[in-house]
Design a protein around this motif. Sequence first.
Motif: not given
Length: 217
Positions: A41-60
């Motif tokens: 099971d997986l969690c992804v923990v963002p760290r650092g600067s935010i240069r992209r938004d959630l819409a970008w992640l949904r596409e990527r």
Amino acid sequence: MHRARPGRPLVALEGPVFESSIDSERILEIGRALLARGNVDLCVVPRGSIRRDLAWLRERAPELESSLSRNPGRIDLWLSTGGQSRADRPACRRWAVHVDAGRPAQPLALTPHVATEADVVVVPEERARRAVTSAGRAVTEVYVAPDAVALPDCAEAASSTQAEPGASPWAAAAAVIEAIASSAGAEPTVELPSLPAAEEPQRGVRSAPRPAAVVGS
């Protein structure tokens, strides 16, 4: 807070998710490969600067959106990657730090989380493993996870021999992460190439000071 399903280790991938970089690519692709394999099971923990938004992640990488977490709770394996070091140990049974061989040369003496604090170190290839072990880490504490960003040829060769036909080139790296997670709280079980006896670090034995090892040298 994420909860692992019975029988599955809970893995956290931490690093600069919301940007276009090698570190972000590594986290997203290893995460996708882990989800595709279905053994943790997986969690992804963002760290650092935010240069992209959630819409970008949904596409990527849309399959990773539900794995995002700022406070994932107690983790079996926490893998930190990226140029910024953590100030303290995360809440986990086993903490792994990724050393990127593609970064500028850096003495491991300046990165104590790699040299002593992390439970294990993950590297993309053999040269980086030698640098880490020569700085004092035991061979059994350093894992080679082929990196399809920094070393595409290495990852392609590894995936062709260790994964199902047509699998992601990150499948070999994901398999190594799974093995570390499964052995959290126990000795590592991944089979690693042995170093010559002269290079084997010995715990509890003080030796003469050695020159600082440099990753990428």
